[in-house]
Design a protein around this motif. Structure first.
Motif, mmCIF file in Angstrom:
data_model
loop_
_atom_site.group_PDB
_atom_site.id
_atom_site.type_symbol
_atom_site.label_atom_id
_atom_site.label_comp_id
_atom_site.label_asym_id
_atom_site.label_seq_id
_atom_site.Cartn_x
_atom_site.Cartn_y
_atom_site.Cartn_z
ATOM 1 N N GLN A 48 22.686 17.519 -24.432
ATOM 2 C CA GLN A 48 23.042 17.261 -23.043
ATOM 3 C C GLN A 48 22.458 18.379 -22.207
ATOM 4 N N ALA A 49 21.642 18.015 -21.227
ATOM 5 C CA ALA A 49 20.926 19.018 -20.440
ATOM 6 C C ALA A 49 21.588 19.211 -19.082
ATOM 7 N N HIS A 50 21.999 20.443 -18.793
ATOM 8 C CA HIS A 50 22.447 20.770 -17.430
ATOM 9 C C HIS A 50 21.245 20.819 -16.503
ATOM 10 N N ASP A 62 6.544 15.798 -26.456
ATOM 11 C CA ASP A 62 5.506 15.927 -27.482
ATOM 12 C C ASP A 62 6.081 16.309 -28.838
ATOM 13 N N ARG A 63 7.404 16.320 -28.938
ATOM 14 C CA ARG A 63 8.087 16.468 -30.220
ATOM 15 C C ARG A 63 8.984 15.262 -30.500
ATOM 16 N N GLY A 64 8.767 14.177 -29.756
ATOM 17 C CA GLY A 64 9.475 12.931 -30.037
ATOM 18 C C GLY A 64 10.779 12.733 -29.307
ATOM 19 N N TRP A 65 11.068 13.544 -28.284
ATOM 20 C CA TRP A 65 12.316 13.407 -27.535
ATOM 21 C C TRP A 65 12.119 12.465 -26.348
ATOM 22 N N ARG A 66 13.219 11.892 -25.883
ATOM 23 C CA ARG A 66 13.274 11.104 -24.652
ATOM 24 C C ARG A 66 14.595 11.415 -23.966
ATOM 25 N N ARG A 67 14.753 10.931 -22.748
ATOM 26 C CA ARG A 67 16.024 11.144 -22.060
ATOM 27 C C ARG A 67 16.620 9.827 -21.585
ATOM 28 N N SER A 68 17.949 9.813 -21.520
ATOM 29 C CA SER A 68 18.705 8.734 -20.891
ATOM 30 C C SER A 68 19.652 9.407 -19.915
ATOM 31 N N GLY A 69 19.295 9.404 -18.637
ATOM 32 C CA GLY A 69 20.044 10.200 -17.686
ATOM 33 C C GLY A 69 19.876 11.672 -18.018
ATOM 34 N N GLU A 377 28.413 0.657 -11.240
ATOM 35 C CA GLU A 377 27.646 1.652 -10.488
ATOM 36 C C GLU A 377 27.582 2.973 -11.241
ATOM 37 N N ILE A 378 28.672 3.316 -11.929
ATOM 38 C CA ILE A 378 28.711 4.575 -12.679
ATOM 39 C C ILE A 378 27.717 4.540 -13.833
ATOM 40 N N SER A 379 27.719 3.437 -14.597
ATOM 41 C CA SER A 379 26.800 3.342 -15.733
ATOM 42 C C SER A 379 25.348 3.341 -15.272
ATOM 43 N N TYR A 380 25.086 2.722 -14.112
ATOM 44 C CA TYR A 380 23.723 2.713 -13.569
ATOM 45 C C TYR A 380 23.277 4.126 -13.211
ATOM 46 N N LYS A 381 24.164 4.866 -12.541
ATOM 47 C CA LYS A 381 23.813 6.236 -12.162
ATOM 48 C C LYS A 381 23.563 7.101 -13.393
ATOM 49 N N GLU A 382 24.436 6.989 -14.397
ATOM 50 C CA GLU A 382 24.286 7.812 -15.596
ATOM 51 C C GLU A 382 22.998 7.489 -16.340
ATOM 52 N N PHE A 383 22.562 6.236 -16.267
ATOM 53 C CA PHE A 383 21.393 5.791 -17.024
ATOM 54 C C PHE A 383 20.083 6.079 -16.291
ATOM 55 N N LEU A 384 20.013 5.760 -14.994
ATOM 56 C CA LEU A 384 18.727 5.757 -14.309
ATOM 57 C C LEU A 384 18.631 6.646 -13.071
ATOM 58 N N PRO A 428 3.739 17.852 -16.147
ATOM 59 C CA PRO A 428 2.437 18.520 -16.046
ATOM 60 C C PRO A 428 1.279 17.797 -16.715
ATOM 61 N N ARG A 429 1.539 17.062 -17.793
ATOM 62 C CA ARG A 429 0.434 16.407 -18.498
ATOM 63 C C ARG A 429 0.524 14.889 -18.490
ATOM 64 N N CYS A 430 1.583 14.326 -17.909
ATOM 65 C CA CYS A 430 1.718 12.866 -18.037
ATOM 66 C C CYS A 430 2.641 12.279 -16.988
ATOM 67 N N LEU A 431 2.541 10.954 -16.866
ATOM 68 C CA LEU A 431 3.577 10.146 -16.241
ATOM 69 C C LEU A 431 4.299 9.437 -17.385
ATOM 70 N N SER A 432 5.597 9.674 -17.502
ATOM 71 C CA SER A 432 6.392 9.074 -18.573
ATOM 72 C C SER A 432 7.204 7.923 -18.004
ATOM 73 N N SER A 433 6.930 6.714 -18.484
ATOM 74 C CA SER A 433 7.641 5.527 -18.019
ATOM 75 C C SER A 433 8.966 5.419 -18.762
ATOM 76 N N LYS A 434 10.059 5.383 -18.005
ATOM 77 C CA LYS A 434 11.390 5.369 -18.614
ATOM 78 C C LYS A 434 11.997 3.973 -18.659
ATOM 79 N N TYR A 435 11.958 3.241 -17.540
ATOM 80 C CA TYR A 435 12.610 1.927 -17.491
ATOM 81 C C TYR A 435 12.045 1.159 -16.308
ATOM 82 N N LEU A 436 12.132 -0.152 -16.396
ATOM 83 C CA LEU A 436 11.725 -1.010 -15.283
ATOM 84 C C LEU A 436 12.714 -2.164 -15.190
#
Length: 653
Positions: A48-50, A62-69, A377-384, A428-436
């Protein structure tokens, strides 16, 4: 919070871009959304990132991580049911295939007003397809949508053709009713008034000849505007009507009295609303002397003034482009005989937008069949909406793009109507597509594919301002999930090796993934140098992965053909200590001891200190068990994020 982050980034100049503070949640199990195995078979490592800097998050990607919120996660590839490989491509090397070219051309025809709105029985957009309304339109389109064949039904069509035509007329009536309800919701029509249901009728050739104004191939008409005007005149006073209808001052006398509520005025309001909805884009909708008329949009329109009026009214209703930092405008000229549309692609900082949430809710309920109560609305905010990524403003020196680094929402707006939103991280090196998420009524436009093409093009254009930004990340590629394989169509792509974190061409990795779901891809890439063929290399890599143990200071725990038994999972449900099938517990401990965790920075109730300083503060005999547990956590944390990042980021306790 956003202003605070922006100020921190601004004050740091070209040096530090803030700091990364994370809480390690270790391994966790969850139900898999890809294979629907029914149990808690998806295994990931979570943080969990502050806050996190763009440079640190780029390294995590570049080590295989992604984020959800604000939650960062990385699949435990040897344990999870569906191994997920990070996939990317270099934007300047991208070569679109025939289907992707067709998607671009289809959108351009839609904007030009020349698209034949016949839809296939099965619409594919990424792994999702349009349901409910889309299926009705699809079934009716073969003989009724935007085609003169409606007015020229052949006897061979029989009852089936007639039934489909009646279905489509009912569908048009329901869309008019929706427009009327929108007027009520917006306060343009009093909610206390009981309004009649709309009735749309097919126009016969004989009736066409009797009409004074013929602007093309008139297919359907409705007189609902006359009925609404009559009800309004009877139900309320002129002054109250003026306030609740929200009409312009030109319709009100100096004494505040409303001039006659004419059917013509009501028809113009309804025509404008139907035009903005976009789901009747196959028809030209026009208010003619109080009648609401529907014309074929594939034939030449005789009144240039009518087309201009529609274009101006649609554009005046849009406001999303004005608030965007960056905007791409595609305006269509030279097609006055058709109904033209305007597409705005607007990039804005990640924040809550009620219009975006309403579109997301429709998308989740209709496309993914989510229950309405779950799409909150809460789940949407936490996710995206929520993001820990520290925003970096543009620097003007070529190291940061004009929009800055951070989390963004890319809005797609057609004639003022929001039709899709892409959630992306610009690093810095990319555009990372998260969700559409997109308008289910426009599934035939393949907005998922179209937005990916636009994002790739954005990277190409932005590279001129920020040379380091070269790649487009598509998220995770799951070879065992057919719905995720569409990502490999964006070529030439690369997959990230889950062990050595080297990028391997997809064409090199595919033969091995066809035989085994979890593969150390860098082994395959090395073997290909001496193998006689890709297939032979795949067989050699599989044989080596199944027979030979790992060498050097890396631990490789290959997935076996037989999965752990239910009994084993019950004995250790949290996977607190996991030993691979080819390593013993002592071997793991020795490997962990080889990692130097002494310089990891800890945050203890706001106090920053290195782990080696914490060790000195506690006497070994008093807190040895707690220190051993923390030491094991830190070793696993270092293995998950890498030695470099473990010393850059702050580990919060």
């Amino acid at each position: 919070m956003a202003d605070k982050m922006e100020n921190e980034a601004s004050s740091s100049g070209g040096g530090s871009r803030g700091e990364s503070i994370v809480i390690d949640h270790g391994r966790f199990l969850s139900p898999c959304g890809y294979c629907n195995s029914g149990g808690f078979t998806s295994c990931s490592h979570g943080l969990q990132a502050h806050s996190i800097t763009v440079d640190d998050y780029q390294e995590l990607l570049d080590r295989g991580w992604r984020r959800s919120g604000s939650i960062l996660y990385k699949p435990e590839m040897e344990l999870t049911c569906c191994p997920s490989y990070t996939i990317r491509l270099k934007a300047r090397d991208f070569v679109p295939n025939k289907e992707q070219i067709r998607v671009s051309r289809r959108m351009q025809r839609f904007l030009d007003g020349t698209l034949n709105m016949k839809k296939p029985d099965k619409v594919e957009d990424e792994p999702n397809s349009c349901r409910d309304l889309g299926s009705l339109v699809s079934n009716a389109s073969s003989s009724t949508m935007v085609s003169k064949s409606i007015a020229k039904e052949s006897p061979a069509g029989g009852c089936g053709e007639k039934h489909r035509a009646e279905e489509y007329i009912q569908y048009l009536s329901s869309r008019v009713d929706n427009a009327v309800r929108t007027c009520v919701e917006r306060g343009e029509i009093p909610s206390s008034v009981r309004l009649p249901k709309a009735i749309v009728k097919k126009v016969t050739p004989l009736a066409k000849k009797k009409l004074i104004e013929i602007c093309g191939d008139l297919l359907y008409t409705s007189n609902i505007s006359f009925q609404i005007a009559a009800v309004l005149r009877r139900s309320q006073s002129a002054e109250k009507d003026a306030n609740q209808l929200g009409l312009s001052k030109s319709n009100v006398t100096e004494s505040g009295q409303l001039l006659e509520v004419s059917p013509k005025l009501v028809a113009e309001i309804l025509a404008c609303l139907l035009d903005q909805q976009g789901d009747l884009s196959s028809l030209l909708i026009k208010a003619c002397n109080g009648h609401l008329n529907f014309y074929s949009n594939t034939t030449e329109i005789g009144s240039h003034e009518a087309s201009a009026n529609f274009s101006s009214s649609a554009q005046s209703s849009g406001g999303s482009g004005a608030k965007a930092k960056c905007s791409i405008v595609i305006d269509n000229h030279g097609f006055s005989q058709h109904k033209r549309r305007r597409l705005d692609i607007c990039l804005k900082r990640s924040s809550f937008d009620p219009e975006e949430y309403a579109l997301y809710r429709r998308y989740q309920i209709r496309v993914h069949n989510d229950k309405p109560a779950e799409v909150t609305e809460i789940s949407y905010k936490e996710f995206l909406v929520d993001t820990p990524i520290v925003f970096v403003p543009p620097s003007g020196d070529g190291t940061v793009p004009p929009c800055g680094f951070g989390s963004f929402h890319q809005q797609y707006v057609i004639d003022g109507q929001l039709v899709a939103v892409g959630v992306v991280d610009i690093l810095p090196r990319c555009l990372s597509s998260k969700y559409l998420f997109w308008d289910p009524d426009l599934a035939f436009l393949s907005l998922g594919n179209y937005s990916a093409l636009q994002e790739i093009n954005w990277v190409k254009e932005t590279q001129a301002h920020c040379p380091s930004l070269q790649y487009y990340y598509l998220g995770y590629y799951i070879h065992s999930c057919s719905k995720m394989r569409y990502k490999a169509a964006y070529r030439p792509s690369e997959l990230l090796c889950p062990l050595r974190y080297q990028w391997v061409p997809f064409d090199t990795a595919k033969p091995l993934l066809d035989k085994k779901s979890y593969v150390v891809l860098s082994d395959f890439a090395n073997l290909e140098n001496w193998a006689s063929s890709p297939l032979q290399a795949a067989e050699n890599a599989i044989e080596q992965a199944c027979i030979q143990p790992c060498q050097g200071d890396q631990i490789e725990s290959h997935r076996e053909e037989e999965s752990p038994s239910e009994e084993d999972e019950e004995m250790n449900p949290d996977f607190e200590v996991d030993f691979g099938p080819e390593t013993s517990g002592m071997e793991v401990v020795h490997e962990l001891e080889a990692d130097d965790i002494s310089n990891i920075v800890l945050d203890l109730h706001g106090v920053r200190l290195k782990y080696k300083d914490l060790q000195r503060a506690f006497h070994p005999s008093g807190k040895k068990r707690n220190m051993d547990s923390l030491e094991l956590q830190l070793h696993r944390y270092m293995r998950a994020v890498g030695a470099g990042l473990s010393r850059c980021m702050v580990y919060s306790l």
